[in-house]
Enzyme design. Structure first.
Site, PDB file in Angstrom:
ATOM      1  N   TYR A  88      92.274  93.159  42.722  1.00  0.00           N
ATOM      2  CA  TYR A  88      93.060  93.614  41.574  1.00  0.00           C
ATOM      3  C   TYR A  88      93.837  92.433  40.971  1.00  0.00           C
ATOM      4  CZ  TYR A  88      96.753  95.951  38.942  1.00  0.00           C
ATOM      5  OH  TYR A  88      97.632  96.337  37.955  1.00  0.00           O
TER       6      TYR A  88
ATOM      7  N   ASP B  68     104.058 102.228  35.890  1.00  0.00           N
ATOM      8  CA  ASP B  68     104.320 100.789  35.760  1.00  0.00           C
ATOM      9  C   ASP B  68     105.240 100.523  34.585  1.00  0.00           C
ATOM     10  OD1 ASP B  68     104.254  98.028  35.591  1.00  0.00           O
ATOM     11  OD2 ASP B  68     102.081  97.868  35.602  1.00  0.00           O
TER      12      ASP B  68
END
Length: 128
Positions: free
Chosen positions: A14, A38
């Site tokens: 990632y 996020d």
């Protein structure tokens, strides 16, 4: 028990994909019904379409680099956490954002939940 090495590799991957700006690669790591928060406290994004929009409108419009700043920590029940740094321009200034991502994985090793822990105190200015 989930494959902890697979989770460790996926989490490290990632960060590599964020560093490369490879949005399609990032999205391929997510389950179709995944949830992203996020940063933590922001409205949750549910489903791959909302998550794709988030990455394309954020990461897709910025020039960033990213790297792990510590080891990936993995549990035996499909969860992991990792510290990393994203270097970018924030409000026109070169900055580093220090983040801890916590992820939960499904049985196929896809991200089903990602929570990014960061706030204004985690953004530091870098010299040009």
């Amino acid at each position: 028990m989930m494959d902890t090495q697979l989770i460790r590799r996926r989490m490290a991957r990632y960060v590599e994909l964020v560093d490369a700006g490879d949005i399609d690669g990032i999205l391929s790591l997510y389950a179709d019904d995944a949830v992203v928060e996020d940063p933590v406290g922001a409205p949750a994004l549910t489903g791959i379409a909302a998550i794709a929009r988030f990455y394309r409108e954020g990461l897709g419009r910025a020039e960033v680099s990213a790297q792990l700043t510590g080891p990936v920590r993995v549990t035996g029940n499909g969860c992991g956490a990792m510290p990393f740094r994203v270097d970018m321009h924030w409000n026109g200034e070169p900055c580093s954002l220090h983040v801890i991502d916590v992820m939960e994985f499904d049985g196929q090793g896809r991200i089903r939940s990602m929570k990014a822990y960061w706030g204004d105190l985690n953004v530091e200015r870098r010299p040009e």
